[in-house]
Design a protein around this motif. Structure first.
Motif, mmCIF file in Angstrom:
data_model
loop_
_atom_site.group_PDB
_atom_site.id
_atom_site.type_symbol
_atom_site.label_atom_id
_atom_site.label_comp_id
_atom_site.label_asym_id
_atom_site.label_seq_id
_atom_site.Cartn_x
_atom_site.Cartn_y
_atom_site.Cartn_z
ATOM 1 N N GLU A 78 8.010 5.839 -6.875
ATOM 2 C CA GLU A 78 8.184 4.922 -5.765
ATOM 3 C C GLU A 78 6.831 4.794 -5.078
ATOM 4 O O GLU A 78 6.038 5.736 -5.075
ATOM 5 N N ALA A 79 6.537 3.633 -4.545
ATOM 6 C CA ALA A 79 5.299 3.424 -3.807
ATOM 7 C C ALA A 79 5.635 3.299 -2.330
ATOM 8 O O ALA A 79 6.424 2.437 -1.939
ATOM 9 N N VAL A 80 5.074 4.190 -1.527
ATOM 10 C CA VAL A 80 5.290 4.158 -0.084
ATOM 11 C C VAL A 80 4.066 3.491 0.538
ATOM 12 O O VAL A 80 3.006 4.107 0.670
ATOM 13 N N VAL A 81 4.203 2.214 0.882
ATOM 14 C CA VAL A 81 3.107 1.445 1.464
ATOM 15 C C VAL A 81 3.164 1.628 2.979
ATOM 16 O O VAL A 81 4.140 1.245 3.629
ATOM 17 N N VAL A 82 2.113 2.229 3.531
ATOM 18 C CA VAL A 82 2.077 2.552 4.958
ATOM 19 C C VAL A 82 1.092 1.629 5.659
ATOM 20 O O VAL A 82 -0.124 1.745 5.481
ATOM 21 N N SER A 83 1.614 0.713 6.464
ATOM 22 C CA SER A 83 0.740 -0.191 7.207
ATOM 23 C C SER A 83 0.139 0.539 8.400
ATOM 24 O O SER A 83 0.851 1.138 9.207
ATOM 25 N N ASP A 84 -1.186 0.454 8.498
ATOM 26 C CA ASP A 84 -1.888 1.040 9.643
ATOM 27 C C ASP A 84 -2.657 -0.042 10.397
ATOM 28 O O ASP A 84 -3.632 0.241 11.078
ATOM 29 N N ASP A 85 -2.211 -1.287 10.226
ATOM 30 C CA ASP A 85 -2.891 -2.389 10.915
ATOM 31 C C ASP A 85 -1.908 -3.342 11.595
ATOM 32 O O ASP A 85 -2.291 -4.440 12.010
ATOM 33 N N THR A 139 6.600 1.294 5.309
ATOM 34 C CA THR A 139 6.681 1.942 6.606
ATOM 35 C C THR A 139 5.352 1.708 7.314
ATOM 36 O O THR A 139 4.506 0.958 6.831
ATOM 37 N N ASP A 140 5.182 2.293 8.487
ATOM 38 C CA ASP A 140 3.935 2.090 9.223
ATOM 39 C C ASP A 140 3.657 3.301 10.097
ATOM 40 O O ASP A 140 4.502 4.174 10.277
ATOM 41 N N THR A 141 2.454 3.332 10.645
ATOM 42 C CA THR A 141 2.066 4.435 11.525
ATOM 43 C C THR A 141 2.513 4.198 12.959
ATOM 44 O O THR A 141 2.464 5.119 13.776
#
Length: 283
Positions: A39-46, A67-69
């Motif tokens: 699975e790829a957990v793409v974490v937006s930090d912008d 998900t995101d920070t």
């Protein structure tokens, strides 16, 4: 054909900050893997949503998690920690949003890491603009069979392990720029020696505009090294083996000296970034 009919799943954490131009390439490299239990957990930090960018490229895979920070510019350590919280698989790997996995990476490393706690591979450093090779972590015939703390501390190219989630130390959010170094030392403190695959399955892309190309990259590195030395003196950075802590301290001193030489070469216009400097120096 899949090579993991009964193998463990792996969560690939992708920290994304201003990465819309490269995220498709990173995710496409996962789609090309023959180890399908990922699975790829793409974490937006912008503060942006990466789903439309991927959908516009024809990518809408159920293995993608977003998900995101909750912040903007919290940094790669914070984003990776958020990804680790969201991860659901027994194994973990990191893929920087501007890098890529070469085919066969997961099917080669996941079984080794499942058995030994972690596994590393060789790393290819590539110029992003034209795909030309700059260097690799280990040249032909020079890769050791295993990595321990001493082997790792002698390297000068970032290394990206696949590891079991139960040994993942997490990322120190107060350590920026060289957070991967601290992570890997803490990991190897926990696992002891782990396998190293000599084939360069990880492609580390050097891209204009990235941190390593910035004019203040040497200053950032120096601040990071000073902070790591302070942490080593204060709390040992969570490293239990006093010998590793001592050797880590010496290694940071050597890295500071190399960084000072890079700063001089960069200001004189002899290199564009740190990896190019290392290539010129034959390291």
């Amino acid at each position: 054909m899949s090579r993991n009919a009964a193998g463990p799943g792996v969560s690939v954490v992708i920290a994304a900050h201003h990465a819309h131009a490269t995220i498709v390439r990173a995710v496409t490299s996962l789609l090309a893997q023959d180890w399908i239990a990922w699975e790829a957990v793409v974490v937006s930090d912008d503060g942006t949503d990466y789903r439309p960018t991927l959908r516009n490229a024809g990518i809408a895979d159920p293995r993608l998690i977003f998900t995101d920070t909750g912040r903007i510019g919290a940094g790669a350590p914070a984003a990776r920690n958020a990804g680790l919280v969201a991860a659901r698989q027994d194994m973990v790997a990191v893929l920087d949003a501007d890098d890529r996995f070469r085919p066969g990476r997961l099917s080669t490393l996941v079984p080794l890491a499942s058995d030994r706690g972690a596994a590393f591979d060789n790393v290819a450093v590539v110029r992003d603009e034209d795909g030309s090779p700059l260097r690799s972590l280990y040249g032909d015939g020079r890769a050791p069979a295993e990595v321990d703390a001493d082997v790792f501390l002698a390297t000068s190219v970032p290394m990206f392990p696949v590891l079991r989630r139960d040994v993942a130390p997490g990322w120190d959010e107060d350590v920026t720029f060289c957070d991967d170094v601290v992570f890997n030392v803490r990991l190897l403190d926990a696992t002891g020696p782990v396998p190293l695959v000599p084939e360069p399955f990880y492609e580390y892309r050097q891209r204009a505009g990235s941190i390593t190309f910035s004019a203040d990259s040497g200053e950032r590195a120096e601040r990071c090294y000073r902070h790591v030395l302070d942490r080593l003196a204060e709390d040992g950075l969570g490293i239990s083996d006093p010998g590793i802590r001592e050797r880590f301290t010496r290694a940071i001193a050597a890295k500071r000296a190399r960084n000072a030489a890079y700063e001089a070469a960069f200001k004189a216009g002899r290199c564009a970034n740190f990896q190019e400097f290392l290539s010129q120096a034959g390291e």
